[in-house]
Design an enzyme around this catalytic site. Sequence first.
Site, PDB file in Angstrom:
ATOM      1  N   HIS A 114       1.424  -0.883   0.320  1.00  0.00           N
ATOM      2  CA  HIS A 114      -0.133  -0.658   0.092  1.00  0.00           C
ATOM      3  C   HIS A 114       0.436   1.614  -0.187  1.00  0.00           C
ATOM      4  O   HIS A 114       0.581   2.277  -0.053  1.00  0.00           O
ATOM      5  CB  HIS A 114      -1.231   0.200   1.099  1.00  0.00           C
ATOM      6  CG  HIS A 114      -0.358   0.832   2.607  1.00  0.00           C
ATOM      7  ND1 HIS A 114       0.163  -0.668   3.301  1.00  0.00           N
ATOM      8  CD2 HIS A 114       0.429   1.086   3.251  1.00  0.00           C
ATOM      9  CE1 HIS A 114       0.631  -0.591   4.112  1.00  0.00           C
ATOM     10  NE2 HIS A 114       0.662   0.987   3.910  1.00  0.00           N
TER      11      HIS A 114
HETATM   12  C1  UD1 Z   1      -1.656   5.772   5.641  1.00  0.00           C
HETATM   13  C2  UD1 Z   1      -0.348   6.076   6.229  1.00  0.00           C
HETATM   14  C3  UD1 Z   1       0.799   4.807   6.151  1.00  0.00           C
HETATM   15  C4  UD1 Z   1       0.367   3.891   6.844  1.00  0.00           C
HETATM   16  C5  UD1 Z   1      -0.654   3.726   6.088  1.00  0.00           C
HETATM   17  C6  UD1 Z   1      -1.518   2.783   6.629  1.00  0.00           C
HETATM   18  C7  UD1 Z   1       0.177   8.739   6.069  1.00  0.00           C
HETATM   19  C8  UD1 Z   1       1.142   9.823   4.715  1.00  0.00           C
HETATM   20  N1  UD1 Z   1       0.674   7.100   5.366  1.00  0.00           N
HETATM   21  O1  UD1 Z   1      -0.775   5.979   4.483  1.00  0.00           O
HETATM   22  O2  UD1 Z   1       1.730   5.555   6.665  1.00  0.00           O
HETATM   23  O3  UD1 Z   1       1.189   2.647   6.165  1.00  0.00           O
HETATM   24  O4  UD1 Z   1      -1.909   4.176   6.447  1.00  0.00           O
HETATM   25  O5  UD1 Z   1      -3.082   1.874   6.402  1.00  0.00           O
HETATM   26  O6  UD1 Z   1      -0.398   9.297   6.585  1.00  0.00           O
HETATM   27  N2  UD1 Z   1      -8.576   5.423   1.529  1.00  0.00           N
HETATM   28  C9  UD1 Z   1     -10.036   4.765   1.634  1.00  0.00           C
HETATM   29  N3  UD1 Z   1     -10.439   4.716   2.456  1.00  0.00           N
HETATM   30  C10 UD1 Z   1      -9.914   5.380   3.716  1.00  0.00           C
HETATM   31  C11 UD1 Z   1      -8.713   5.292   3.628  1.00  0.00           C
HETATM   32  C12 UD1 Z   1      -8.340   6.210   2.378  1.00  0.00           C
HETATM   33  O7  UD1 Z   1     -10.549   4.537   0.526  1.00  0.00           O
HETATM   34  O8  UD1 Z   1     -10.193   5.099   5.115  1.00  0.00           O
HETATM   35  C13 UD1 Z   1      -8.000   5.838   0.127  1.00  0.00           C
HETATM   36  C14 UD1 Z   1      -8.514   7.247  -0.395  1.00  0.00           C
HETATM   37  O9  UD1 Z   1      -8.728   7.196  -1.769  1.00  0.00           O
HETATM   38  C15 UD1 Z   1      -7.143   7.784   0.066  1.00  0.00           C
HETATM   39  C16 UD1 Z   1      -5.222   6.576   0.032  1.00  0.00           C
HETATM   40  O10 UD1 Z   1      -6.862   5.503   0.227  1.00  0.00           O
HETATM   41  O11 UD1 Z   1      -7.072   9.220  -1.283  1.00  0.00           O
HETATM   42  C17 UD1 Z   1      -4.723   7.251   1.143  1.00  0.00           C
HETATM   43  O12 UD1 Z   1      -4.987   7.377   1.615  1.00  0.00           O
HETATM   44  P1  UD1 Z   1      -4.424   7.964   2.826  1.00  0.00           P
HETATM   45  O13 UD1 Z   1      -4.114   7.544   4.379  1.00  0.00           O
HETATM   46  O14 UD1 Z   1      -4.035   9.309   2.543  1.00  0.00           O
HETATM   47  O15 UD1 Z   1      -2.905   7.484   3.092  1.00  0.00           O
HETATM   48  P2  UD1 Z   1      -2.049   5.548   3.017  1.00  0.00           P
HETATM   49  O16 UD1 Z   1      -2.140   5.143   1.650  1.00  0.00           O
HETATM   50  O17 UD1 Z   1      -3.753   4.455   3.649  1.00  0.00           O
END
Ligand code: UD1
Length: 367
Positions: free
Chosen positions: A205
């Site tokens: 991820h």
């Molecule tokens: C975040 C953390 C990462 C951690 C990971 C665990 C940062 C920079 N990154 O990454 O260190 O390892 O969480 O999972 O803080 N999304 C959904 N549903 C959700 C949350 C996110 O669909 O509940 C999708 C959205 O499209 C979003 C993307 O995932 O744009 C990324 O989510 P984000 O929280 O920004 O980063 P992670 O990749 O989850």
Amino acid sequence: MNIALVLGTRPQIIKSASLINEAVKHSELNLQIIHTGQHYDYELSKLFFDELNLPDPIVELNVGSGSHGWQTGKMLIELEKALVDIKPDIVLVPGDTNSTLAGALAAAKMQINVGHLEAGARSYDMNMPEEINRRLTDHCSSFLFTVSENCKKTLLKEGIIEEKISTVGDTMYDALLNHMPKIEASKIIEKLNLEKDEYAILTTHRQENVDNKESLCQILQAVLELDELKIIFPVHPRTERRLKETSLISKLEKTEHIKLVSPLGYHEMLKLIKYAKLIITDSGGIQKEAYWLETPCLTIRKNTEWIETVELGANLLVGVNKIKIVTEGKRILNESKYKFENKINPYGDGKAAEKIINILLQKSDIK
Ligand code: UD1
């Protein structure tokens, strides 16, 4: 003592669980959870509150997804308002996410003490958003709780004064030990129709892996080639979005030895890790969980902040190179599952939360 615990993502909920439960035992402590809303899907957030038996957050900021600057900035604005209301004596921030940095920064700017759980971890790769978050959070914290001696040494090298640093061990290890009976009771192996020690797990991820088409394809092509056993692939929402953009998604879905599943719960995931023959991952937490549960791990990154697992021979850095992943994967699959001899745990004794709370109770100057 009023403690505000700022979290917002799946790993942060796991890292906080033992601490929340330990704080409840002390009537002189009032720990309140602020959830930023960085993770909002049930499977990445609420599910973990339920499974780990945690109280609801006192505040939910519902910040949601966006670019790094927007997301961190929005959290900072909302956290400042929440901290004005809650008036904590200390703000605790676990891990290395945008929620960690926003919590630390909001508190430091309001001259509230910051305590960082998992301080001193470094990958030395500033292309990773997590590395930026870790470094900045450490340098505005007054309590730096490290999981290992190695992390403490790193902080000392960076000029942080020793009095601020406490090596307490890893609260993720606390959680794993506390939940072992429920982990064993999980029926995920039967549910997915697997045999113990006859399957592998893939998780990916990280932004630098999945947002880069070339890297994502190298990883997917590697698991397509590793066809001697079933590979379970719990798909993170970020990865799901990227998968849909590649031409390999339909091939993956049609390939018999690969099984894509929704993100799993805590007990299910740990049960799967324990009985897997091989883990392929870019997650930080899973590298350590694989070590604790004695399953060989290939880390699909060039570096890791959990260097101890590599030095102890349990984890191998293979980058995002298809040939290397396949070669090392086949090598491990052809060996009988190893058992560690004289196993040591560089990440504490499972009492990290107790130690953190005791340290906070002794610091009467926090109030
Ligand atoms: C975040 C953390 C990462 C951690 C990971 C665990 C940062 C920079 N990154 O990454 O260190 O390892 O969480 O999972 O803080 N999304 C959904 N549903 C959700 C949350 C996110 O669909 O509940 C999708 C959205 O499209 C979003 C993307 O995932 O744009 C990324 O989510 P984000 O929280 O920004 O980063 P992670 O990749 O989850």
